[in-house]
Design a protein around this motif. Structure first.
Motif, PDB file in Angstrom:
ATOM      1  N   GLY A 301       0.849  -1.184   0.000  1.00  0.00           N
ATOM      2  CA  GLY A 301       0.000   0.000   0.000  1.00  0.00           C
ATOM      3  C   GLY A 301       0.879   1.226   0.000  1.00  0.00           C
ATOM      4  O   GLY A 301       1.931   1.253  -0.617  1.00  0.00           O
ATOM      5  N   ILE A 302       0.477   2.236   0.702  1.00  0.00           N
ATOM      6  CA  ILE A 302       1.236   3.487   0.727  1.00  0.00           C
ATOM      7  C   ILE A 302       2.608   3.290   1.342  1.00  0.00           C
ATOM      8  O   ILE A 302       3.563   3.929   0.973  1.00  0.00           O
ATOM      9  CB  ILE A 302       0.441   4.555   1.512  1.00  0.00           C
ATOM     10  CG1 ILE A 302      -0.808   4.929   0.732  1.00  0.00           C
ATOM     11  CG2 ILE A 302       1.272   5.780   1.802  1.00  0.00           C
ATOM     12  CD1 ILE A 302      -1.679   5.938   1.405  1.00  0.00           C
ATOM     13  N   ASP A 303       2.769   2.295   2.248  1.00  0.00           N
ATOM     14  CA  ASP A 303       3.996   2.167   3.010  1.00  0.00           C
ATOM     15  C   ASP A 303       5.016   1.203   2.431  1.00  0.00           C
ATOM     16  O   ASP A 303       6.054   0.984   3.032  1.00  0.00           O
ATOM     17  CB  ASP A 303       3.669   1.731   4.439  1.00  0.00           C
ATOM     18  CG  ASP A 303       2.874   2.793   5.145  1.00  0.00           C
ATOM     19  OD1 ASP A 303       1.827   2.444   5.702  1.00  0.00           O
ATOM     20  OD2 ASP A 303       3.280   3.958   5.102  1.00  0.00           O
ATOM     21  N   GLY A 304       4.767   0.548   1.347  1.00  0.00           N
ATOM     22  CA  GLY A 304       5.790  -0.345   0.817  1.00  0.00           C
ATOM     23  C   GLY A 304       5.185  -1.520   0.089  1.00  0.00           C
ATOM     24  O   GLY A 304       4.111  -1.433  -0.498  1.00  0.00           O
ATOM     25  N   VAL A 305       5.863  -2.658   0.101  1.00  0.00           N
ATOM     26  CA  VAL A 305       5.456  -3.852  -0.631  1.00  0.00           C
ATOM     27  C   VAL A 305       4.828  -4.830   0.345  1.00  0.00           C
ATOM     28  O   VAL A 305       5.379  -5.141   1.382  1.00  0.00           O
ATOM     29  CB  VAL A 305       6.663  -4.498  -1.325  1.00  0.00           C
ATOM     30  CG1 VAL A 305       6.222  -5.739  -2.078  1.00  0.00           C
ATOM     31  CG2 VAL A 305       7.320  -3.494  -2.245  1.00  0.00           C
ATOM     32  N   SER A 306       3.667  -5.353   0.016  1.00  0.00           N
ATOM     33  CA  SER A 306       2.936  -6.220   0.934  1.00  0.00           C
ATOM     34  C   SER A 306       2.210  -7.317   0.176  1.00  0.00           C
ATOM     35  O   SER A 306       1.978  -7.216  -1.011  1.00  0.00           O
ATOM     36  CB  SER A 306       1.929  -5.386   1.728  1.00  0.00           C
ATOM     37  OG  SER A 306       1.086  -6.212   2.482  1.00  0.00           O
ATOM     38  N   LYS A 307       1.893  -8.344   0.962  1.00  0.00           N
ATOM     39  CA  LYS A 307       1.067  -9.400   0.385  1.00  0.00           C
ATOM     40  C   LYS A 307      -0.367  -8.911   0.239  1.00  0.00           C
ATOM     41  O   LYS A 307      -1.142  -9.455  -0.526  1.00  0.00           O
ATOM     42  CB  LYS A 307       1.097 -10.635   1.290  1.00  0.00           C
ATOM     43  CG  LYS A 307       2.473 -11.274   1.386  1.00  0.00           C
ATOM     44  CD  LYS A 307       2.446 -12.433   2.343  1.00  0.00           C
ATOM     45  CE  LYS A 307       3.828 -13.064   2.491  1.00  0.00           C
ATOM     46  NZ  LYS A 307       3.821 -14.183   3.465  1.00  0.00           N
ATOM     47  N   ILE A 347      -0.362  13.000   1.687  1.00  0.00           N
ATOM     48  CA  ILE A 347      -0.707  13.127   0.265  1.00  0.00           C
ATOM     49  C   ILE A 347       0.511  12.822  -0.603  1.00  0.00           C
ATOM     50  O   ILE A 347       0.429  12.103  -1.608  1.00  0.00           O
ATOM     51  CB  ILE A 347      -1.246  14.533  -0.028  1.00  0.00           C
ATOM     52  CG1 ILE A 347      -2.574  14.760   0.710  1.00  0.00           C
ATOM     53  CG2 ILE A 347      -1.437  14.744  -1.519  1.00  0.00           C
ATOM     54  CD1 ILE A 347      -3.668  13.806   0.322  1.00  0.00           C
ATOM     55  N   ILE A 348       1.669  13.365  -0.220  1.00  0.00           N
ATOM     56  CA  ILE A 348       2.903  13.084  -0.981  1.00  0.00           C
ATOM     57  C   ILE A 348       3.227  11.600  -0.922  1.00  0.00           C
ATOM     58  O   ILE A 348       3.607  10.975  -1.932  1.00  0.00           O
ATOM     59  CB  ILE A 348       4.066  13.942  -0.431  1.00  0.00           C
ATOM     60  CG1 ILE A 348       3.812  15.426  -0.709  1.00  0.00           C
ATOM     61  CG2 ILE A 348       5.392  13.507  -1.044  1.00  0.00           C
ATOM     62  CD1 ILE A 348       4.839  16.352  -0.106  1.00  0.00           C
ATOM     63  N   LYS A 349       3.059  11.005   0.250  1.00  0.00           N
ATOM     64  CA  LYS A 349       3.330   9.576   0.408  1.00  0.00           C
ATOM     65  C   LYS A 349       2.388   8.740  -0.455  1.00  0.00           C
ATOM     66  O   LYS A 349       2.787   7.732  -1.076  1.00  0.00           O
ATOM     67  CB  LYS A 349       3.167   9.205   1.895  1.00  0.00           C
ATOM     68  CG  LYS A 349       3.723   7.833   2.249  1.00  0.00           C
ATOM     69  CD  LYS A 349       3.695   7.636   3.753  1.00  0.00           C
ATOM     70  CE  LYS A 349       4.331   6.292   4.124  1.00  0.00           C
ATOM     71  NZ  LYS A 349       4.272   6.054   5.581  1.00  0.00           N
ATOM     72  N   PRO A 355       1.903   5.534  -8.463  1.00  0.00           N
ATOM     73  CA  PRO A 355       2.504   6.356  -9.528  1.00  0.00           C
ATOM     74  C   PRO A 355       1.520   6.839 -10.582  1.00  0.00           C
ATOM     75  O   PRO A 355       1.794   7.811 -11.291  1.00  0.00           O
ATOM     76  CB  PRO A 355       3.565   5.428 -10.141  1.00  0.00           C
ATOM     77  CG  PRO A 355       3.861   4.433  -9.072  1.00  0.00           C
ATOM     78  CD  PRO A 355       2.572   4.215  -8.359  1.00  0.00           C
ATOM     79  N   THR A 356       0.367   6.154 -10.701  1.00  0.00           N
ATOM     80  CA  THR A 356      -0.600   6.585 -11.728  1.00  0.00           C
ATOM     81  C   THR A 356      -1.591   7.606 -11.186  1.00  0.00           C
ATOM     82  O   THR A 356      -2.379   8.184 -11.947  1.00  0.00           O
ATOM     83  CB  THR A 356      -1.389   5.368 -12.253  1.00  0.00           C
ATOM     84  OG1 THR A 356      -2.107   4.775 -11.173  1.00  0.00           O
ATOM     85  CG2 THR A 356      -0.446   4.348 -12.863  1.00  0.00           C
ATOM     86  N   ALA A 357      -1.576   7.832  -9.882  1.00  0.00           N
ATOM     87  CA  ALA A 357      -2.523   8.771  -9.282  1.00  0.00           C
ATOM     88  C   ALA A 357      -2.135  10.207  -9.606  1.00  0.00           C
ATOM     89  O   ALA A 357      -0.966  10.534  -9.793  1.00  0.00           O
ATOM     90  CB  ALA A 357      -2.572   8.575  -7.777  1.00  0.00           C
ATOM     91  N   GLY A 393       9.831  14.948  -5.353  1.00  0.00           N
ATOM     92  CA  GLY A 393       9.893  13.874  -6.347  1.00  0.00           C
ATOM     93  C   GLY A 393       8.612  13.571  -7.099  1.00  0.00           C
ATOM     94  O   GLY A 393       8.564  12.588  -7.853  1.00  0.00           O
ATOM     95  N   ILE A 394       7.564  14.353  -6.917  1.00  0.00           N
ATOM     96  CA  ILE A 394       6.318  14.125  -7.660  1.00  0.00           C
ATOM     97  C   ILE A 394       6.423  14.820  -9.011  1.00  0.00           C
ATOM     98  O   ILE A 394       6.764  16.012  -9.079  1.00  0.00           O
ATOM     99  CB  ILE A 394       5.096  14.651  -6.875  1.00  0.00           C
ATOM    100  CG1 ILE A 394       5.050  14.061  -5.456  1.00  0.00           C
ATOM    101  CG2 ILE A 394       3.812  14.347  -7.626  1.00  0.00           C
ATOM    102  CD1 ILE A 394       5.021  12.550  -5.431  1.00  0.00           C
ATOM    103  N   ASP A 395       6.144  14.077 -10.091  1.00  0.00           N
ATOM    104  CA  ASP A 395       6.224  14.635 -11.442  1.00  0.00           C
ATOM    105  C   ASP A 395       5.229  15.789 -11.589  1.00  0.00           C
ATOM    106  O   ASP A 395       4.042  15.652 -11.251  1.00  0.00           O
ATOM    107  CB  ASP A 395       5.898  13.541 -12.477  1.00  0.00           C
ATOM    108  CG  ASP A 395       6.265  13.982 -13.884  1.00  0.00           C
ATOM    109  OD1 ASP A 395       7.108  13.326 -14.512  1.00  0.00           O
ATOM    110  OD2 ASP A 395       5.704  15.009 -14.352  1.00  0.00           O
TER     111      ASP A 395
END
Length: 429
Positions: A301-307, A347-349, A355-357, A393-395
């Motif tokens: 989710g927002i915090d990293g890679v998860s099952k 919001i930045i996180k 990346p598509t948001a 770092g947000i495009d």
């Protein structure tokens, strides 16, 4: 009456030696010593032998005749009380045209007196800083000598009381112009003022009045003398104010130290160090009941890679429910207030995790001020958030900004309505 006045001044003066008044304790804040010189006229009223008197009976004082001189040294024990030692010379003689038989006597006296600064006792500082008034009273000893006629050279020593008033006019911080009216009472006077032996029926009492003008000079390196120094008032806190401050302290309590005060914190037991929303709830993007910072499971989710994979739409919904999509501002400020700072972080996180948001920033201002000013203010608000996102770092292509000026949905002038209008709303896609 005389004894009452003298006793009152002396008792108050000497009791001040042992008082613990603030201005006595802080005596170094003002000068204490002074020297004074006076000259004027006297009127010795009694006793006289038949056919003798010093002045025209129709005039109490003849100010054209200077026959009194005195010099004194004074030390103030506080701004209200002091002690004075003085020496005086009085020439008593028949005046021209008075009709008295000729005579001349000379009296020298020394006195020790208590001094009361009535200007401070009566709080004259509320009236003026240029006019003062002293009262003085004490004891005196004198030598009276006949200078004329068959009694020439005869002297006697006597003593008694002395008391009077001294008005003051301040010329400078060091120099004072004074007037003085003093009553001298000899209680063991055996000679008449004309030099003859006093009759028994006068009760061995002599009385003289002095009226004089003079100057007083203050010694010391402080700005003011005790005569004019006004101690700072002692401020007694208002019990209502103290209670109000205590109530504020209670309202500002933050038991779990999460940055949200207790009366606004819906979760007042947040673990130390975890991020919370504006209502004190810890962040739990994957909805597993564990704060993201303490979740041992890898996430996607927002915090990293998860099952557990959270859909972008669900993450947006979670941010909306937790109140992260609005940033609020203080009056005329273009940076979010303390309560909204964390919202920018989340919001930045979110944008980094998805990346598509995309995000649209809508700036608003309250209805106070001109339309042109409010438009510029809302523009600064959205641009500051845009620049913060891009710098992290947000495009830029993923963020759009729109300054709307006054928020027409909140046109109330209440404090709450104005606070809601001052914001940047974030629309996530």
């Amino acid at each position: 009456m005389k004894k009452t006045v003298i006793t009152t001044v002396l008792v108050l003066t000497f009791s001040s030696l042992f008082s613990q008044e603030k201005d006595t304790i802080k005596g170094s804040e003002y000068n204490k010593w002074s020297v004074e010189f006076n000259f004027g006229t006297n009127k010795a009223t009694k006793p006289y032998s038949t056919g003798y008197f010093s002045s025209n009976e129709n005039k109490f004082f003849n100010m054209s005749i200077i026959n009194h001189f005195d010099i004194g040294v004074r030390r103030m024990l506080s701004t209200k009380f002091g002690l004075k030692f003085d020496f005086a010379s009085d020439n008593i003689a028949n005046q021209s045209g008075s009709g008295s038989l000729p005579f001349e006597t000379q009296q020298y006296r020394i006195g020790l007196q208590g001094v009361m600064n009535l200007a401070r006792v009566l709080s004259f500082e509320e009236f003026t800083q240029s006019v003062g008034l002293l009262a003085h009273a004490g004891i005196q000893v004198a030598q009276l000598t006949s200078k004329y006629g068959v009694s020439n050279g005869i002297s006697e020593y006597n003593g008694g009381m002395i008391y009077g008033l001294t008005p003051q006019i301040r010329i400078s911080d060091k120099l004072i112009f004074t007037g003085d009216f003093t009553i001298v009472s000899n209680i063991r006077q055996h000679l008449n003022w004309d030099g003859s032996t006093s009759a028994k029926d006068n009760n061995l009492t002599g009385e003289m009045y002095n009226t004089s003008l003079g100057l007083t000079y203050y010694f010391g390196n402080k700005q003011k003398h005790a005569d004019w120094y006004v101690p700072a008032p002692v401020v007694v806190p208002d019990p209502e104010v103290i209670k109000h401050l205590k109530d504020i302290d209670i309202l500002m309590n933050d038991t779990d130290r999460d940055g949200i005060v207790d009366h606004l914190d819906v979760e007042n037991n947040t673990p130390t160090g975890v991020a919370v929303d504006s209502k004190g709830r810890f962040i739990d993007v994957n909805l597993n009941g564990v704060p993201d910072e303490m979740d041992p499971k890898p996430k996607d989710g927002i915090d990293g890679v998860s099952k557990v994979v959270i859909a972008q739409s669900d993450a947006i919904q979670s941010l909306i429910e937790k109140g992260f999509v609005n940033l609020f501002y203080d009056l005329n400020k273009d940076e979010p207030n303390v309560g909204s700072t964390n919202n920018v972080y989340y919001i930045i996180k979110f944008l980094k995790s998805y990346p598509t948001a995309k995000a649209s920033l809508m700036g608003y201002a309250d209805l106070k001020g001109s339309a042109a000013y409010n438009l510029k203010l809302s523009e600064r608000r959205v641009k500051n958030i845009y620049n913060l996102m891009v710098s992290n770092g947000i495009d830029p292509s993923r963020v759009t900004v729109l300054a709307n000026g006054v928020d027409k949905d909140f046109t109330t002038t209440t404090k709450t309505g104005l606070s809601l209008a001052r914001r940047v709303s974030i629309i996530l896609e």
